[in-house]
Design a protein around this motif. Structure first.
Motif, PDB file in Angstrom:
ATOM      1  N   GLN A  46       0.806  -1.222   0.000  1.00  0.00           N
ATOM      2  CA  GLN A  46       0.000   0.000   0.000  1.00  0.00           C
ATOM      3  C   GLN A  46       0.841   1.275   0.000  1.00  0.00           C
ATOM      4  O   GLN A  46       0.284   2.377  -0.083  1.00  0.00           O
ATOM      5  N   SER A  47       2.143   1.145   0.048  1.00  0.00           N
ATOM      6  CA  SER A  47       3.005   2.321   0.140  1.00  0.00           C
ATOM      7  C   SER A  47       3.839   2.493  -1.129  1.00  0.00           C
ATOM      8  O   SER A  47       3.916   1.588  -1.962  1.00  0.00           O
ATOM      9  N   PRO A  48       4.487   3.650  -1.277  1.00  0.00           N
ATOM     10  CA  PRO A  48       5.374   3.875  -2.431  1.00  0.00           C
ATOM     11  C   PRO A  48       6.553   2.916  -2.497  1.00  0.00           C
ATOM     12  O   PRO A  48       7.257   2.880  -3.511  1.00  0.00           O
ATOM     13  N   LEU A  49       6.780   2.134  -1.435  1.00  0.00           N
ATOM     14  CA  LEU A  49       7.872   1.161  -1.459  1.00  0.00           C
ATOM     15  C   LEU A  49       7.680   0.121  -2.555  1.00  0.00           C
ATOM     16  O   LEU A  49       8.648  -0.484  -3.022  1.00  0.00           O
ATOM     17  N   SER A  50       6.432  -0.114  -2.960  1.00  0.00           N
ATOM     18  CA  SER A  50       6.158  -1.104  -4.006  1.00  0.00           C
ATOM     19  C   SER A  50       6.041  -0.467  -5.390  1.00  0.00           C
ATOM     20  O   SER A  50       5.692  -1.148  -6.355  1.00  0.00           O
ATOM     21  N   TYR A  51       6.322   0.829  -5.490  1.00  0.00           N
ATOM     22  CA  TYR A  51       6.297   1.485  -6.794  1.00  0.00           C
ATOM     23  C   TYR A  51       7.558   1.116  -7.587  1.00  0.00           C
ATOM     24  O   TYR A  51       8.613   0.846  -7.017  1.00  0.00           O
ATOM     25  N   ILE A  52       7.418   1.120  -8.904  1.00  0.00           N
ATOM     26  CA  ILE A  52       8.560   0.819  -9.775  1.00  0.00           C
ATOM     27  C   ILE A  52       9.644   1.882  -9.601  1.00  0.00           C
ATOM     28  O   ILE A  52       9.379   3.078  -9.674  1.00  0.00           O
ATOM     29  N   ARG A  53      10.853   1.433  -9.356  1.00  0.00           N
ATOM     30  CA  ARG A  53      11.986   2.355  -9.254  1.00  0.00           C
ATOM     31  C   ARG A  53      13.004   2.129 -10.378  1.00  0.00           C
ATOM     32  O   ARG A  53      13.696   3.056 -10.786  1.00  0.00           O
ATOM     33  N   THR A  54      13.085   0.888 -10.843  1.00  0.00           N
ATOM     34  CA  THR A  54      14.067   0.546 -11.872  1.00  0.00           C
ATOM     35  C   THR A  54      13.406  -0.290 -12.960  1.00  0.00           C
ATOM     36  O   THR A  54      12.650  -1.214 -12.657  1.00  0.00           O
ATOM     37  N   ILE A  55      13.696   0.052 -14.226  1.00  0.00           N
ATOM     38  CA  ILE A  55      13.225  -0.734 -15.361  1.00  0.00           C
ATOM     39  C   ILE A  55      14.446  -1.153 -16.162  1.00  0.00           C
ATOM     40  O   ILE A  55      15.160  -0.317 -16.718  1.00  0.00           O
ATOM     41  N   GLN A  56      14.701  -2.453 -16.206  1.00  0.00           N
ATOM     42  CA  GLN A  56      15.850  -2.991 -16.935  1.00  0.00           C
ATOM     43  C   GLN A  56      15.402  -3.473 -18.311  1.00  0.00           C
ATOM     44  O   GLN A  56      14.397  -4.158 -18.434  1.00  0.00           O
ATOM     45  N   PRO A 108      12.607  -5.803  -4.831  1.00  0.00           N
ATOM     46  CA  PRO A 108      11.302  -5.274  -4.422  1.00  0.00           C
ATOM     47  C   PRO A 108      10.647  -4.291  -5.398  1.00  0.00           C
ATOM     48  O   PRO A 108       9.457  -4.070  -5.322  1.00  0.00           O
ATOM     49  N   TRP A 109      11.406  -3.687  -6.335  1.00  0.00           N
ATOM     50  CA  TRP A 109      10.794  -2.618  -7.136  1.00  0.00           C
ATOM     51  C   TRP A 109      11.366  -2.525  -8.559  1.00  0.00           C
ATOM     52  O   TRP A 109      11.424  -1.447  -9.138  1.00  0.00           O
ATOM     53  N   THR A 110      11.807  -3.627  -9.128  1.00  0.00           N
ATOM     54  CA  THR A 110      12.408  -3.624 -10.465  1.00  0.00           C
ATOM     55  C   THR A 110      11.549  -4.417 -11.445  1.00  0.00           C
ATOM     56  O   THR A 110      11.053  -5.490 -11.120  1.00  0.00           O
ATOM     57  N   VAL A 111      11.396  -3.865 -12.656  1.00  0.00           N
ATOM     58  CA  VAL A 111      10.724  -4.561 -13.747  1.00  0.00           C
ATOM     59  C   VAL A 111      11.767  -4.858 -14.819  1.00  0.00           C
ATOM     60  O   VAL A 111      12.528  -3.979 -15.213  1.00  0.00           O
TER      61      VAL A 111
END
Length: 260
Positions: A46-56, A108-111
């Motif tokens: 529910q927090s920004p911690l699960s937002y995408i930060r890195t896209i490889q 935790p936050w990379t696609v």
């Protein structure tokens, strides 16, 4: 005879109580751990911690990383768990440059996006400009070059898209070792044979061929060349059969069969 030591029930009760207390404490600690893990997961989701930060992005050469990310419609303000990976893959596969795409999450936050592009099989030329052509027949107008470095054959005279697409489809099937031997491919249609073409090879030979089953027919080319004398010059005809026609004596050489 030694007497057995008798432990009274009164002596055993405190030890039993202590063991039960330890067991209850361990059970409580287990449940508390599960509770805090679940709370942590909920907070993460529910927090920004699960937002995408890195896209490889991997596997691309024609398309830039940012172009692929833009096509995939991925941004760093999206929750990583709300992404429909199948839908993103479908969008990327609609690209005329991308043959296949695989999208996955890396906690935790990379696609991660892994693409396989259609192969470069040739160039078309307009005046002094060269345009890359892919195996599916797509001409990359936005990647025009002013110089030709010979990393793929020149495709000349293909003024009908249908025949260009047929050729590029065959060119992509060719082993890279054979494709690298081709310098130029000229479309030379005749009244009764629109599939006719002539190839100029880097080793000096000329090949007369047809577009249908061209990839299969060309597999015999190295075998034919290996049977010719070093100073031989002429045309190698491939198709239903295969034979060499010398420039010097005008005679046809021995017919070569596939598998020699």
């Amino acid at each position: 005879m030694a007497q057995k030591k008798v432990v009274s029930i009164e002596d055993r009760i405190p030890k039993l109580k202590q063991a039960r207390k330890k067991k209850a404490n361990r059970r409580l600690l287990f449940y508390l751990s599960i509770f805090f893990i679940l709370i942590s997961i909920i907070v993460y989701l529910q927090s920004p911690l699960s937002y995408i930060r890195t896209i490889q992005v991997e596997g691309n050469s024609f398309l830039q990383d940012n172009e692929i990310v833009k096509q995939a419609n991925l941004t760093d303000n999206k929750n990583i768990w709300t992404i429909d990976t199948d839908a993103v893959e479908s969008i990327l596969n609609d690209s005329p440059i991308i043959a296949s795409a695989k999208v996955s999450r890396k906690l935790p936050w990379t696609v991660s996006i892994t693409v396989e592009e259609y192969e470069l099989v040739g160039y078309t030329q307009k005046e002094s400009t060269y345009y890359p052509v892919l195996g599916n027949g797509t001409t990359l107008q936005s990647m025009a070059k002013k110089t030709y470095n010979g990393d793929a054959p020149l495709l000349k005279g293909f003024n009908k898209e249908t025949y260009l697409h047929r050729l590029t489809n065959e060119m992509e099937k060719l082993p890279e070792t054979i494709r690298n031997l081709i310098s130029e491919v000229h479309w030379t249609p005749e009244k009764d044979n629109n599939d006719k073409m002539r190839l100029y090879m880097n080793d000096g030979f000329i090949v007369d061929a047809r577009i249908p089953n061209f990839a299969d027919s060309m597999e015999i080319y190295p075998s034919i060349v290996s049977q010719l004398e070093e100073e031989s010059e002429g045309i190698i005809h491939i198709g239903v059969g295969a034979y060499f026609e010398s420039f010097h004596n005008g005679k046809k050489g021995q017919e070569a069969e596939k598998g020699d």
